[in-house]
Scaffold this active site. Structure first.
Site, short mmCIF file in Angstrom:
data_model
loop_
_atom_site.label_atom_id
_atom_site.label_comp_id
_atom_site.label_asym_id
_atom_site.label_seq_id
_atom_site.Cartn_x
_atom_site.Cartn_y
_atom_site.Cartn_z
CG ASP A 48 -2.20 -0.84 0.93
OD1 ASP A 48 -2.46 -1.15 -0.24
OD2 ASP A 48 -2.88 -1.20 1.90
CB SER B 198 -4.59 -5.99 10.00
OG SER B 198 -4.01 -6.57 8.85
#
Length: 408
Positions: A127, A181
């Site tokens: 990311d 997560s």
């Protein structure tokens, strides 16, 4: 890097980005602007506004935008025209959201006179690359701050200590380490880390939060009809829907039948392999249906070329090159191929599977007269095949003759 005066932060309202917000204020002494995107993650976003205000962000510097329609229309649908899957399986649900977030970060930076943007991606993942490549492509002189690559808050304990020292509210379940997560948007849910880090161990049942287990899905199949125009889905069971509402509807149908679960070990752009569990119910249905309508409306040559280009296209999205010229070039070719990809596909949903069972179109290239096993009334002369085969066999016969001559 010179200290920024004003930073636009991609802000979820969660603990990590709240810590980042306060860290930016204390480390750089700068003004912080927050941007929270409604990507269809299924969470109430107004608490993010209240939390940002609590942490000292001015009300005029808090931006919450509903980008669901833009996300599906301008990012998800173009990607699905390409039938894009990374490493043969992953439908790119996280990757395709990052350029949209970066686009809004840059827009808000321009609106507010900010000279930097910031994100909460770690230095180990994809990311960070996606956010920053997109930001630089749209605003080449923007400063990008990635706190996870700069600070010394390298453990959950130190993060919590920082939060407590700076009076950042901590949810009770955040005081222990989270089991994994989660990143979610309208296209998918992604779960990584902790209990999923050992790929030799089956993921616990509780990891999947969007779909029912296939074995617990209804015992009766359900049919869904998806209408397409120029490569994009426009209707479900005859009802025309906006892009976001259409994907929402397919998500509901797919989730009920356990469609779209994936346990994948993938090759990250930064070099390591990682294991993730993905749920993409609506996207899985959409991919099957799109390939179904292409099967009768797209010429073989165009279809095969698309399949050759697809892995490169998918890789560009996964690596973060949505705003690159090569992705745009491929998109132009893909979009040209979709001019006649219109019609309807019927998909059967059953116990985790989305199977195409029927497809029809006014633009169909399928000719029953040519393929029938009954009398074809002269539509196709089977004797023509003999010459076709001989011509295509010529080079093979020449090779065989040469090899026989050399052996002999």
């Amino acid at each position: 890097m010179n200290k920024p005066k004003k930073v636009v932060l991609a802000y979820s309202g969660g603990l990590d980005t709240s810590i980042i917000l306060k860290w930016l204020q204390t480390e750089y002494g700068c003004e912080v602007v927050t941007f929270t995107a409604d990507l269809g993650q299924g969470e109430e976003l107004e608490p993010a506004r209240a939390k940002a205000e609590l942490l000292g962000v001015k009300p005029q510097n808090i931006f919450i935008r509903d980008v669901r329609e833009e996300f599906v229309r301008d990012f998800v649908f173009p990607m699905f025209r390409a039938n894009a899957v990374y490493e043969g399986l992953y439908l790119l649900g996280t990757a395709i959201a990052r350029p949209l977030i970066s686009k809004h970060l840059v827009e808000i930076a321009r609106e507010t006179g900010a000279d930097a943007v910031a994100h909460g991606a770690t230095g180990k993942g994809n990311d960070q690359v996606r956010f920053e490549l997109s930001a630089y492509a749209l605003e080449p002189d923007i400063k990008v701050i990635a706190p996870w690559r700069e600070w010394d808050l390298t453990s959950r304990t130190r993060l919590l200590e920082f939060a407590e020292a700076n009076q950042i509210p901590i949810a009770k379940d955040k005081r222990g380490e989270a089991p994994f997560s989660v990143d979610a948007n309208l296209l998918h849910t992604s779960s990584e880390g902790k209990v999923l880090e050992d790929p030799s161990q089956e993921a616990p049942d509780y990891v999947c939060q969007r779909t029912v287990a296939p074995e617990d899905a209804p015992d009766t199949p359900e049919m869904v009809e998806i209408g397409f125009e120029r490569g994009d889905a426009v209707a479900v069971n005859g009802e025309r829907l906006s892009p976001a509402m259409l994907l929402t509807k397919l998500n509901e149908l797919g989730a009920k039948h356990g469609v779209g679960r994936l346990d994948l070990v993938e090759g990250r752009y930064v070099g390591m392999k990682s294991r993730g569990v993905y749920e993409t119910p609506g996207g899985t249905i959409l991919l099957a249906a799109h390939r179904g309508i292409e099967s009768i409306t797209l010429d073989r040559g165009a279809a095969h070329l698309k399949d050759e280009l697809m892995p490169r296209y998918a890789e560009l999205i996964y690596f973060g090159y949505w705003f690159s010229p090569e992705r745009e070039m491929l998109q132009a070719a893909i979009d040209r191929s979709q001019e006649h990809v219109s019609g309807t596909v019927r998909v059967k949903l059953y116990k985790g599977a989305a199977s195409v069972v029927a497809r029809w179109s006014d633009h169909s290239l399928y000719s029953e007269a040519h393929v029938t096993f009954e009398e074809d009334a002269g539509a196709y002369d089977q004797q023509d095949a003999a010459g076709f085969i001989k011509l295509n066999a010529l080079r093979l016969r020449l090779l065989a003759n040469r090899d026989r001559r050399l052996r002999g």
